[in-house]
Write an enzyme that holds these catalytic residues in place. Structure first.
Site, mmCIF file in Angstrom:
data_model
loop_
_atom_site.group_PDB
_atom_site.id
_atom_site.type_symbol
_atom_site.label_atom_id
_atom_site.label_comp_id
_atom_site.label_asym_id
_atom_site.label_seq_id
_atom_site.Cartn_x
_atom_site.Cartn_y
_atom_site.Cartn_z
ATOM 1 N N GLY A 1 0.819 -1.209 0.000
ATOM 2 C CA GLY A 1 0.000 0.000 0.000
ATOM 3 C C GLY A 1 0.849 1.252 0.000
ATOM 4 O O GLY A 1 2.006 1.231 -0.415
ATOM 5 N N ASN A 2 0.261 2.344 0.462
ATOM 6 C CA ASN A 2 0.958 3.622 0.476
ATOM 7 C C ASN A 2 0.433 4.463 1.639
ATOM 8 O O ASN A 2 -0.459 4.032 2.372
ATOM 9 C CB ASN A 2 0.792 4.352 -0.860
ATOM 10 C CG ASN A 2 -0.666 4.510 -1.235
ATOM 11 O OD1 ASN A 2 -1.403 5.272 -0.620
ATOM 12 N ND2 ASN A 2 -1.105 3.765 -2.247
ATOM 13 N N ARG A 3 0.942 5.659 1.771
ATOM 14 C CA ARG A 3 0.636 6.489 2.943
ATOM 15 C C ARG A 3 -0.466 7.518 2.689
ATOM 16 O O ARG A 3 -0.666 8.422 3.491
ATOM 17 C CB ARG A 3 1.904 7.208 3.404
ATOM 18 C CG ARG A 3 2.997 6.260 3.855
ATOM 19 C CD ARG A 3 4.132 6.980 4.542
ATOM 20 N NE ARG A 3 4.779 7.963 3.676
ATOM 21 C CZ ARG A 3 5.796 8.722 4.052
ATOM 22 N NH1 ARG A 3 6.266 8.635 5.276
ATOM 23 N NH2 ARG A 3 6.341 9.575 3.210
ATOM 24 N N ALA B 1 -4.287 7.351 -4.471
ATOM 25 C CA ALA B 1 -2.963 6.778 -4.722
ATOM 26 C C ALA B 1 -3.162 5.291 -4.994
ATOM 27 O O ALA B 1 -3.354 4.498 -4.067
ATOM 28 C CB ALA B 1 -2.046 7.008 -3.530
#
Length: 411
Positions: A208-210, A280
């Site tokens: 995943g991402n932030r 994102a």
């Protein structure tokens, strides 16, 4: 805060008692205004005992103080829970045939309505039209919950829990930090994606991402404030960001993976004038997720995770245009490297993706993701600079909509 709590005549009126107690415990002054039908479910003494204020459904009570006007004028927030199909219809048509509907016409503060009724009534075209009318006038109509109704029936139409109603209503009362008065998206339908997709590795881990979803939520809020019908496809976006949007009439579609986001966005985009891909989206996903948690074994090398590329949702939307004249806006979260800077990578991506507009922003520690502020450069499909925006994420959102509206108007 001075809250006017309207209660209309449905079986869910008993939950208004719990809501009243909750609001009073939080220190708010609450005046209950029931309909005559509501008093057949919950008696006035119950509301009076818990609120500490008189309760009446009659316009002709306390005439000397003109309370059918004064109550609405003096409120900081109006909550109607439950709001029956009949109450929604009377409010939408501007009826003033009892104390509650008269007070609604006199109120100039935020108004939040929490509908409760059987599924067939909620889904009826007349009810949906009344809800749309109220939302277009600025009333915040919360989507009902799904679950057990009266009798054996289940489905959408259940009154949300009192804690949920209170949280949403108080967030609405707090208001947006930077309200927008321009209504240049009135009559338009837009889709916004927000947050970060997650691709499962095993039951507890993911790629995943932030991304927090703050910029996407700001874009949805700005579009709604400018008059648009808004669908927000939200990938792991916190409730404190989505609750006020739902109350404002934004349809929020929760998703998790890139595949789910792609399906939801494409479905909503068929009828949309603009699609803004602020989420994102994970570029890669594991070929397969394990059914059990991957264990660490002493003395053994960690397992390799084979990745496969995800579909490029933005490029697909830009190439296909699921509705004629549709404006497509993308985001490029970039970092500089040895091959070029943030803007150079952004220009290349703009030409490759083919979206009408691409918002390029630098990301990193305390940059872009999870912050309250943002700074973007808007590029066209040729990689040329259209505009720059910096400030709060709501300010950036309005700058992006300014450019998108210009494209819509020109097409």
């Amino acid at each position: 805060m001075r809250i006017l709590l309207g209660v209309s005549g449905g079986i869910a009126a008993y939950k208004a008692v719990l809501l009243l107690r909750l609001l009073r415990e939080q220190g708010h002054a609450v005046r209950v205004v029931p309909t005559a039908a509501a008093l057949r479910f919950v008696g006035a003494p119950t509301f009076e005992a818990l609120s500490g204020e008189p309760v009446s459904a009659e316009v002709f009570d306390d005439v000397e103080n003109v309370q059918h006007v004064a109550l609405g004028q003096g409120a900081d927030l109006v909550i109607v829970a439950p709001a029956t199909a009949d109450l929604l219809a009377r409010a939408a048509t501007g009826r003033a045939d009892d104390l509650l509907t008269s007070s609604l016409l006199a109120a100039r503060c935020p108004v939040v309505m929490a509908p409760a009724m059987h599924t067939e009534m909620w889904e009826h075209a007349a009810t949906r039209a009344n809800v749309a009318t109220l939302r277009d006038r600025g009333v915040h109509v919360i989507e009902p919950a799904s679950g057990r109704l009266t009798g054996k029936d289940t489905g959408p139409g259940r009154l949300p829990d009192p804690e949920e109603i209170a949280r949403v209503a108080l967030a609405v009362a707090a208001g947006p930090a930077e309200p927008v008065t321009d209504q240049d998206l009135t009559g338009r339908s837009v889709v916004v994606s927000a947050g970060g997709t997650r691709e499962p590795i095993d039951p507890v881990r993911f790629v995943g991402n932030r991304s927090s979803g703050r910029q996407g939520a700001a874009l949805a809020a700005a579009a709604r404030a400018r008059g648009a019908r808004v669908t927000l496809v939200a990938a792991h976006v916190a409730a404190d960001l989505t609750d006020p949007l739902v109350a404002a009439g934004v349809e929020v579609v929760p998703v998790s993976t890139t595949a789910e986001l792609r399906t939801a966005v494409r479905r909503a985009a068929v009828g949309a004038d603009a699609v803004v891909m602020a989420a994102a989206v994970a570029d890669f996903r594991p070929v397969a997720a394990t059914e059990a948690k991957i264990k660490k074994v002493a003395g053994q090398a960690p397992p390799s995770i084979e990745l496969v590329e995800n579909p490029d949702v933005l490029a697909e939307l830009a190439a296909e245009r699921l509705r004629a004249g549709q404006v497509v806006v993308g985001f490029a979260a970039e970092t500089g490297d040895e091959t070029g800077g943030v803007l150079e990578h952004g220009r290349a991506k703009a030409r490759r993706k083919g979206a009408d507009l691409l918002a390029v922003n630098a990301v990193g520690e305390a940059l872009g993701f999870g912050t309250e502020v943002n700074e973007v450069t808007l590029l066209d499909e040729h990689g040329e600079t259209v505009a720059k925006a910096a400030g709060s994420k709501r300010q950036v959102a309005d700058a992006i909509w300014d450019a998108a509206v210009a494209r819509m108007t020109a097409s």
